[in-house]
Design an enzyme around this catalytic site. Structure first.
Site, short mmCIF file in Angstrom:
data_model
loop_
_atom_site.label_atom_id
_atom_site.label_comp_id
_atom_site.label_asym_id
_atom_site.label_seq_id
_atom_site.Cartn_x
_atom_site.Cartn_y
_atom_site.Cartn_z
CE LYS A 148 85.18 -65.47 -93.12
NZ LYS A 148 85.48 -65.40 -91.67
CG ASP B 51 88.15 -62.66 -94.46
OD1 ASP B 51 89.33 -62.96 -94.21
OD2 ASP B 51 87.25 -62.66 -93.60
#
Length: 281
Positions: free
Chosen positions: A11, A136
């Protein structure tokens, strides 16, 4: 089905604003997550004896401390599942790079074993379990680009543009804990009220402190900024810039290849993991 191979994608944080420090020591933040079509690869095989065995070349992380193993065991505990798994990790994503490798591996483990063990856990359940492994992990469990608030767990799906990115990987390990406890870190950004996030809000509040502490990161940012807006992802060390085509990103990587390590990947609002899982149904 007793075996399954799945990606654990990277990401980027397209922006990261830190609003303040909470009483528990965590930080309130606002960030924009987007996935890359660039990933670790995990292969899963069911075991009948309840054992979790991770097979990888990673010497840096002890077996039982690896988020993959922790995720598998938490899923067993949550569901009472008596099955186990052999898991093979092909590590592609750099560690300590701010592109979410460990969190993504954990999320792929939760979704992969949920599928293989036929547990029928819902996404909400798995995201909540993921949050106990790291802030996350939920965005990787949900698999959609998102505007995140809180410690990063309050997610609103968004659909930013999907350019090609050049990601440079400075050869340093940046400690997230060190950056978040740094006395000079900006912790008073005003919260953004607009959705989607207005253009021009691409700053990362960690960048100044990381540049100051890690000259290798500063050097990569300076080099990349000659070609496009260069930004830090998360607490780094990786830095990235957007390009309209793969060819243009490849060209810049070739120009920097003498001194820089990096890769080119497409931005994606639906993660590779979720695209792969959908193809199984």
């Amino acid at each position: 089905m007793t075996r399954l191979t799945l990606p654990a994608p990277a990401k980027l944080n397209l922006m990261l604003h830190i609003l303040g420090r909470r009483p528990d020591g965590y930080h309130e933040l606002q960030t924009l997550f987007q996935f890359l079509d660039y990933a670790d690869e995990l292969e899963f095989a069911v075991r009948d004896d309840g054992q979790i065995h991770l097979h990888s070349d990673l010497q840096e992380v002890p077996h039982d401390s690896n988020l993959i193993v922790k995720a598998a065991r938490k899923l067993q505990q949550l569901t009472g599942c008596t099955l186990g798994a052999d898991i093979w990790l092909k590590k592609i994503l750099p560690m300590g790079g701010g592109i979410g490798g460990g969190s993504s591996d954990a999320a792929t483990t939760l979704l992969g074993l949920n599928h293989l063990w036929k547990l029928d856990c819902g996404e909400d359940q798995l995201a909540e379990l993921g949050l106990s492994l790291g802030a996350d992990v939920p965005v990787f469990v949900r698999g959609h680009a998102a505007f995140a608030e809180g410690v990063g767990e309050k997610l609103t799906p968004v659909d930013p543009e999907e350019p090609w990115y050049l990601v440079l990987v400075p050869q340093v390990f940046v400690s997230t804990a060190e950056i978040f406890s740094h006395p000079q870190l900006t912790r008073d950004s005003l919260p953004l009220k607009m959705r989607p996030v207005p253009k021009g809000n691409s700053r990362n509040d960690c960048q100044a402190v990381v540049e100051q502490s890690y000259p290798e990161v500063r050097n990569s940012l300076n080099l990349l900024s000659k070609f496009t807006e260069a930004r830090l992802t998360g607490t780094g060390s990786c830095v990235f810039g957007a390009f309209p085509s793969k060819a243009e990103a490849d060209k810049v990587l070739a120009l920097l290849a003498d001194t820089q390590t990096g890769f080119v990947a497409k931005g994606s609002n639906i993660s590779m993991l979720h695209r792969t899982l959908q193809s199984l149904h």
